[in-house]
Design an enzyme around this catalytic site. Structure first.
Site, PDB file in Angstrom:
ATOM      1  N   ARG A   1      -4.706  -7.964 -20.687  1.00  0.00           N
ATOM      2  CA  ARG A   1      -5.665  -7.397 -21.646  1.00  0.00           C
ATOM      3  C   ARG A   1      -4.959  -6.697 -22.800  1.00  0.00           C
ATOM      4  O   ARG A   1      -5.507  -6.567 -23.882  1.00  0.00           O
ATOM      5  CB  ARG A   1      -6.557  -6.346 -20.961  1.00  0.00           C
ATOM      6  CG  ARG A   1      -7.590  -6.897 -20.022  1.00  0.00           C
ATOM      7  CD  ARG A   1      -8.318  -5.769 -19.329  1.00  0.00           C
ATOM      8  NE  ARG A   1      -8.959  -4.852 -20.266  1.00  0.00           N
ATOM      9  CZ  ARG A   1     -10.064  -5.130 -20.942  1.00  0.00           C
ATOM     10  NH1 ARG A   1     -10.659  -6.279 -20.780  1.00  0.00           N
ATOM     11  NH2 ARG A   1     -10.571  -4.243 -21.779  1.00  0.00           N
TER      12      ARG A   1
ATOM     13  N   ASP B   1     -10.614   1.259 -23.952  1.00  0.00           N
ATOM     14  CA  ASP B   1     -10.826   1.231 -22.506  1.00  0.00           C
ATOM     15  C   ASP B   1     -10.692   2.623 -21.909  1.00  0.00           C
ATOM     16  O   ASP B   1      -9.838   3.404 -22.341  1.00  0.00           O
ATOM     17  CB  ASP B   1      -9.754   0.368 -21.811  1.00  0.00           C
ATOM     18  CG  ASP B   1     -10.056  -1.126 -21.924  1.00  0.00           C
ATOM     19  OD1 ASP B   1     -11.157  -1.470 -22.362  1.00  0.00           O
ATOM     20  OD2 ASP B   1      -9.167  -1.909 -21.551  1.00  0.00           O
TER      21      ASP B   1
ATOM     22  N   GLU C   1       2.891  -6.578   8.443  1.00  0.00           N
ATOM     23  CA  GLU C   1       3.057  -5.115   8.487  1.00  0.00           C
ATOM     24  C   GLU C   1       3.934  -4.587   7.364  1.00  0.00           C
ATOM     25  O   GLU C   1       4.161  -3.400   7.259  1.00  0.00           O
ATOM     26  CB  GLU C   1       3.637  -4.687   9.833  1.00  0.00           C
ATOM     27  CG  GLU C   1       2.697  -4.903  10.994  1.00  0.00           C
ATOM     28  CD  GLU C   1       1.329  -4.252  10.777  1.00  0.00           C
ATOM     29  OE1 GLU C   1       1.287  -3.048  10.488  1.00  0.00           O
ATOM     30  OE2 GLU C   1       0.322  -4.966  10.881  1.00  0.00           O
TER      31      GLU C   1
ATOM     32  N   PRO D   1       0.816  -1.226   0.000  1.00  0.00           N
ATOM     33  CA  PRO D   1       0.000   0.000   0.000  1.00  0.00           C
ATOM     34  C   PRO D   1       0.844   1.268   0.000  1.00  0.00           C
ATOM     35  O   PRO D   1       0.335   2.349  -0.274  1.00  0.00           O
ATOM     36  CB  PRO D   1      -0.835  -0.119   1.278  1.00  0.00           C
ATOM     37  CG  PRO D   1      -0.161  -1.140   2.116  1.00  0.00           C
ATOM     38  CD  PRO D   1       0.586  -2.048   1.193  1.00  0.00           C
TER      39      PRO D   1
HETATM   40  N1  ADE Z   1      -1.114  -4.861   0.026  1.00  0.00           N
HETATM   41  C1  ADE Z   1      -1.968  -4.368   0.945  1.00  0.00           C
HETATM   42  N2  ADE Z   1      -2.660  -3.326   0.477  1.00  0.00           N
HETATM   43  C2  ADE Z   1      -2.239  -3.136  -0.811  1.00  0.00           C
HETATM   44  C3  ADE Z   1      -2.566  -2.214  -1.832  1.00  0.00           C
HETATM   45  N3  ADE Z   1      -3.472  -1.247  -1.648  1.00  0.00           N
HETATM   46  N4  ADE Z   1      -1.938  -2.320  -3.007  1.00  0.00           N
HETATM   47  C4  ADE Z   1      -1.007  -3.279  -3.209  1.00  0.00           C
HETATM   48  N5  ADE Z   1      -0.642  -4.174  -2.270  1.00  0.00           N
HETATM   49  C5  ADE Z   1      -1.253  -4.123  -1.088  1.00  0.00           C
END
Ligand code: ADE
Length: 248
Positions: free
Chosen positions: A154, A169, A116, A89
């Site tokens: 794709r 797209d 984490e 993330p």
């Molecule tokens: N792992 C946890 N959340 C994620 C996200 N938003 N994007 C990619 N990998 C992740």
């Protein structure tokens, strides 16, 4: 194109890999996907892949040795140069230009995080791209890896029946508008009818209507995209309706 996925949950993948467009692409040798368990490279009695963070704090951190060793071993399985991508993330946002960039690679190695996060030395040593699929936290990178594979295949020649479909797209280069409303039979359902213009046979009017729809939708939902679009806003008829007209 070859994908390798490194994960602690390889059993999450066969269902997805065995379906639909991806299955067809694999069966036709357009794409190759290999899934590996990071734990296979863990050492010690318990084959531990994670540990508590130095300095304290909640959760567990993925250990440097099994991740680095697994990525290196997997990279050696094929002579083609691999692009290594960590799903996290805190990565750069995955978007259509990045999809296009990845689709030009012969090989992509996707590393799925859990817990984490990754020991920072994994990133320092492997120097991977770090990708996030959106501003929310998933339980791990597996679903994100599937998203990446799905979006990239794709664009590979021969994967979609109609080559034009991915060019049109939303978000692809040259098209920064959301897609317009689409309809199929029946012409009327519970008082909801298909807009007359789509039944008119007038191709020019249909094209204009679709352009207006796309523009209006984009302005309502994703005005941020309009900064990039080449659409001539003067041509948009402000009086058109957005959705199917309701009768009665
Ligand atoms: N792992 C946890 N959340 C994620 C996200 N938003 N994007 C990619 N990998 C992740």
């Amino acid at each position: 194109m070859r994908f390798d996925v490194l994960t602690l949950f390889p059993e999450m993948f066969p269902g997805y890999l065995g379906q639909s467009l991806l299955k067809k692409a694999i069966d036709r040798n357009l794409v190759d996907v290999h899934v590996h368990n990071i734990r296979d490279w863990a050492t010690g009695l318990h084959r531990q892949v994670d540990d508590r963070p130095f300095g304290g704090g909640p959760g567990m951190v993925l250990k440097v040795e099994p991740v680095v060793e697994s990525v290196r071993a997997v990279c050696r399985k094929d002579t083609r140069q691999a692009r290594v991508v960590l799903l996290t993330p805190r990565g750069r946002r995955f978007d259509q230009p990045y999809v296009e960039r990845l689709s030009g690679s012969d090989r992509v190695v996707l590393v799925c995080g859990r817990y984490e996060g990754f020991d920072q030395r994994i990133i320092d040593i492997l120097e991977p791209a770090e990708l996030s699929i959106g501003d929310y936290v998933l339980n791990g990178g597996e679903v994100a890896a599937m998203v990446v594979i799905d979006a990239v295949i794709r664009l590979l020649p021969g994967v979609l029946g109609d080559e034009q479909s991915s060019v049109d797209d939303s978000f692809s280069s040259g098209n920064r508008l959301l897609e317009c409303a689409q309809y199929t039979r029946p012409r009327e359902y519970r008082g909801y009818s298909v807009p007359d213009v789509l039944l008119s046979g007038d191709h020019q009017a249909i094209a204009q209507w679709r352009k207006e729809q796309s523009f209006r939708r984009t302005r309502q939902r994703r005005a941020d995209l309009l900064g990039h679009t080449a659409v001539n806003k003067e041509h948009i008829d402000e009086s058109g309706t957005d959705e199917a007209s309701r009768k009665g």
